[in-house]
Every structure is written in C-alpha cells, then in structure tokens.
Design an enzyme around this catalytic site. Structure first.
Site, PDB file in Angstrom:
ATOM      1  N   GLY A  72       0.803  -1.218   0.000  1.00  0.00           N
ATOM      2  CA  GLY A  72       0.000   0.000   0.000  1.00  0.00           C
ATOM      3  C   GLY A  72       0.837   1.268   0.000  1.00  0.00           C
ATOM      4  O   GLY A  72       0.511   2.241  -0.686  1.00  0.00           O
ATOM      5  N   THR A  73       1.920   1.269   0.753  1.00  0.00           N
ATOM      6  CA  THR A  73       2.736   2.478   0.863  1.00  0.00           C
ATOM      7  C   THR A  73       3.308   2.867  -0.504  1.00  0.00           C
ATOM      8  O   THR A  73       3.248   4.030  -0.922  1.00  0.00           O
ATOM      9  CB  THR A  73       3.875   2.258   1.879  1.00  0.00           C
ATOM     10  OG1 THR A  73       3.285   1.963   3.146  1.00  0.00           O
ATOM     11  CG2 THR A  73       4.762   3.487   2.004  1.00  0.00           C
ATOM     12  N   GLN A 180      -7.675  -0.377   3.360  1.00  0.00           N
ATOM     13  CA  GLN A 180      -8.541  -0.944   4.405  1.00  0.00           C
ATOM     14  C   GLN A 180      -9.873  -1.411   3.823  1.00  0.00           C
ATOM     15  O   GLN A 180     -10.422  -2.432   4.236  1.00  0.00           O
ATOM     16  CB  GLN A 180      -8.802   0.091   5.508  1.00  0.00           C
ATOM     17  CG  GLN A 180      -7.575   0.432   6.334  1.00  0.00           C
ATOM     18  CD  GLN A 180      -7.071  -0.726   7.177  1.00  0.00           C
ATOM     19  OE1 GLN A 180      -7.823  -1.627   7.553  1.00  0.00           O
ATOM     20  NE2 GLN A 180      -5.777  -0.727   7.487  1.00  0.00           N
ATOM     21  N   CYS A 330       1.381   2.227  12.534  1.00  0.00           N
ATOM     22  CA  CYS A 330       2.652   2.963  12.609  1.00  0.00           C
ATOM     23  C   CYS A 330       2.632   3.964  13.756  1.00  0.00           C
ATOM     24  O   CYS A 330       3.669   4.305  14.305  1.00  0.00           O
ATOM     25  CB  CYS A 330       2.970   3.660  11.292  1.00  0.00           C
ATOM     26  SG  CYS A 330       1.584   3.899  10.224  1.00  0.00           S
TER      27      CYS A 330
HETATM   28  N1  PLP Z   1      -2.993   2.909   3.601  1.00  0.00           N
HETATM   29  C1  PLP Z   1      -3.755   2.503   4.619  1.00  0.00           C
HETATM   30  C2  PLP Z   1      -5.145   3.059   4.760  1.00  0.00           C
HETATM   31  C3  PLP Z   1      -3.269   1.572   5.544  1.00  0.00           C
HETATM   32  O1  PLP Z   1      -4.039   1.190   6.562  1.00  0.00           O
HETATM   33  C4  PLP Z   1      -1.946   1.079   5.371  1.00  0.00           C
HETATM   34  C5  PLP Z   1      -1.374   0.150   6.354  1.00  0.00           C
HETATM   35  O2  PLP Z   1      -1.506   0.319   7.540  1.00  0.00           O
HETATM   36  C6  PLP Z   1      -1.200   1.516   4.271  1.00  0.00           C
HETATM   37  C7  PLP Z   1      -1.763   2.430   3.413  1.00  0.00           C
HETATM   38  C8  PLP Z   1       0.163   0.990   4.019  1.00  0.00           C
HETATM   39  O3  PLP Z   1       0.103  -0.296   3.460  1.00  0.00           O
HETATM   40  P1  PLP Z   1       1.357  -1.275   3.504  1.00  0.00           P
HETATM   41  O4  PLP Z   1       1.505  -1.732   4.923  1.00  0.00           O
HETATM   42  O5  PLP Z   1       0.991  -2.393   2.578  1.00  0.00           O
HETATM   43  O6  PLP Z   1       2.540  -0.511   3.014  1.00  0.00           O
END
Ligand code: PLP
Length: 388
Positions: A72-73, A180, A330
């Site tokens: 996601g990041t 999410q 985080c």
């Molecule tokens: N966006 C949202 C809404 C998230 O909840 C998260 C993870 O906590 C992320 C992005 C980041 O995703 P990833 O852990 O796959 O990098």
C-alpha cells in the site's frame, strides 16, 4: 485455542491457508524470474499473467491497468507523487489520510483539506481549495481521498468527491487509498469513481510485501522505481510472482465470502461496541452518533475513553492476552498521538484514551467476550491509580 486475542486486524492479518497453498508452487517449484526466456521463466510469466487477470477482474480494471507493487505504501506514493519526477500541479488530500498519502502531499507542498466529525473530507472546503488553486499557476492535478479510514473506519462517498472534482478541477485525477476498504467492500464498484486505486495484500489474508496500483487508461503516472523496466516500464524490480498469486487468491476469497463475513463480523463489532458503551463510564465511540454505525467498516470499533491513557491501557490489555492499538499500526504506542483523532477535534480528556479495536474474518464471539471482560476492569485500574 489461540494464545492471544487479535483485535488489530486493521494492522495486518494472518495469511489464509488457501492463499499459502496457492503461492507455494511459485516460491518452491516454479520459482522463475518472469523477465527470463527459459522454461522456468515462461512458467512464471503464465502465473503472473493469470494473477494479473484475476486481480484486475476483482478490482474492476483491465489487466493492462494493473501494476503490482510492494504494498500500500508504494502504491500510494506512486499515485500521489505521480512517480519520478513528480507530476506538475498541486496534490491535494484529506487530513485523515494514512501517512503514506499525507506525508507525500506535505513533502510536495500540496494542500491538506479538513475533515468533518466523521473523518470524511469536507467537500465545501475541497471545492474552495480547488477553485483557489485553479487561479494559481499550480492547479490541482491530483486529489487523494481514502475509501475507508484505517483508524476510525469511516467509509467515504467517493462519488460525491468525484462530482466536486468534475465541477472544480476537471483535469485533476482522483486517487483512492483502498487498503482498508479492500477487506470489506467490492472494489470493482466502490472504487469505480477513482482513476487511481491502491490496495495491499496483507490486510485481507494475503502476504506482506505485495500490493497493486490501478492506473486507469488515460491517467498518466510515471514509475517511482527505475531499473529493469518490469511491469510495462511502470515499476522496475523483479516481480514478486508468488506474492501476486497470493494477492489474487486473497482478493478472491475475500470477495466470495463478503456478504457472509460482513454480516457476521458487523454483529460481533456491534456487540463489542454496545457492551463497552454500557459498561464503561466516560467512553465514547469516536465517530458514531447514537450507535448508528452505518458509515463504518464492519470490523472497526474506535473509542475514546476519558481520563485514561492509551499506552497504559494497551499494556493492561496485552496482559489479558488482547492485541489492540491506539491508532494506525505505525502510530501505535507513539506519544505524539493520532493525526486523525487530532483532525476530529476530540476533547483532550478523551483523545488521550483513543483505542482502536479491529475485527477480521477470523474473529469470534469468544474474542468479544474476552475484551468485554477485560477492558472495563483495565479502565477502572488506571483511574484508581490516577486517583491515588
Ligand atoms: N494505507 C492505509 C489506509 C493503511 O491502513 C496502510 C497500512 O496500515 C497503508 C496504506 C500501508 O500499506 P502497507 O503496509 O501495505 O505498506
């Protein structure tokens, strides 16, 4: 019996057994690099093509519109920045976005729009800011609004956001962080108004380290990672074939089970939230008016508790075998607190006691019973300590 009660499914989930089984051959036997030209490579290409087709189908896009990423990041960073070099114009997002969006917008000098009491973007403020930017030499080129909030669980009205863009910034792309939402909504419909969509495998029973970015035809995004030109030049780096197979399998399981899982987990969450409201004095549901949880994801219960500090509460809960968090994974345990709770303007007496309890497809009645037995006692203990 599990050794702990997991009420932190929004942080991550266990890999589903069927997902692990689907991935294993591509980690152990057919482990080839799809960029090669021999037998092993061809086998990997076939697996990757199939995973792309299945994932695209479930996300409501064409296979050619899907880029596999590390999660996601990365998807958020690429979508919001526009890649390398960043796209021209100004990026705009809501104040309740995940840091993977918010920090990129802030680093690029973009605009952050306030949210309402439900943590949803203020549409009037968005329209005003888009008009203002339109008068400058850096008009809005991207607006990012998450489909569902990772802390408090509110779902957005993406169609309403898209309408504001159409009227006030027709050339700006709409991105949605659906990381999410993907565990609870059919994204082929729910994310349809967005030109760019981010998802992540580990939030829905898939592995960590795999995600996807949907880039609809006609939307320009440059690569963020440069190198071997994989993913049709949109994302360099050896493709995680087993991960892509796992993401496709996890999405498939999630979508197939959606109606049954949603109603089962919603009932568990409601019993949990109602039980806490009934048993704990000075506890509020952070974004829920009068127990109406219709705007929330089925698995989220976010509360703020007066005269309690989250860190102590989390430690006491862990002592009772319960894993929970104060906000996003985080920010959990961080003394700076949650930017989402801050954006909501919650009274300080309550905000310090923010607690996120998130259920998932493996949650049970026994999990809820454990929390309802342990949490009121933990709150009493903290208050007694404070008073003495
Ligand atoms: N966006 C949202 C809404 C998230 O909840 C998260 C993870 O906590 C992320 C992005 C980041 O995703 P990833 O852990 O796959 O990098």
């Amino acid at each position: 019996m599990a050794l702990f009660v997991d009420l932190d499914h929004a942080a991550t989930t266990s890999v589903r057994p069927e997902v692990l089984a689907a991935m294993e051959p591509f980690a152990v036997v057919d482990y080839g690099n799809p960029s090669g030209s021999h037998r092993l490579a061809r086998s990997a290409v076939r697996a990757l093509d199939e995973a792309r087709e299945r994932t695209a189908n479930l996300l409501g896009c064409r296979p050619s519109e899907l880029v596999f990423t590390s999660g996601g990041t990365e998807s958020d960073n690429q979508a919001v920045s526009g890649g390398m070099p960043p796209r021209a114009g100004t990026s705009v997002c809501s104040a309740s976005e995940h840091h993977a969006v918010l920090d990129v917008v802030e680093a690029l000098g973009g605009s952050v729009i306030p949210v309402d009491r439900m943590a949803r973007i203020d549409l009037d403020a968005l329209a005003i800011e888009l008009d203002r930017l339109g008068q400058t030499n850096s008009p809005a080129s991207l607006v990012s609004v998450m489909l569902a909030n990772n802390e408090v669980g509110t779902m957005s009205d993406l169609r309403a956001v898209a309408e504001v863009l159409e009227q006030h910034a027709p050339h700006a792309a709409l991105h949605t962080d659906a990381v999410q939402a993907a565990a609870w909504l059919d994204l082929s419909e729910a994310a349809a108004p967005a030109q760019l969509v981010s998802v992540s495998g580990h939030k829905l029973g898939g592995p960590k380290g795999i995600g996807a970015l949907v880039v609809r035809t006609g939307t320009k995004v440059r690569p963020l990672l440069l190198g071997g030109g994989q993913e049709r030049g949109q994302r360099s780096g050896t493709v995680n074939v087993a991960g892509a197979v796992g993401l496709a399998a996890a999405l498939e399981c999630t979508v197939n089970e959606l109606p049954a899982t949603s109603s089962r987990v919603r009932a568990l969450r409601d019993r949990l939230a109602n039980g806490l409201l009934d048993q704990v004095d000075g506890l509020i549901e952070t974004v829920v008016p009068d127990r109406d949880r219709s705007a929330l994801l089925p698995g989220t219960c976010h509360v703020c508790i007066r005269d309690v500090d989250s860190e102590t509460l989390l430690l006491l809960l862990e002592g009772s075998g319960i894993c929970a968090s104060a906000g996003s994974s985080c920010a959990s345990g961080a003394s700076s607190g949650s930017h989402v709770v801050t954006a909501l303007g919650i009274d300080r007496q309550f905000a310090g006691g923010a607690l996120r309890l998130t259920l998932g497809h493996t949650s049970t009645d026994a999990d809820v019973d454990t929390v309802l037995a342990a949490l009121p006692a933990a709150v009493d203990r903290i208050r007694q300590r404070r008073a003495s």
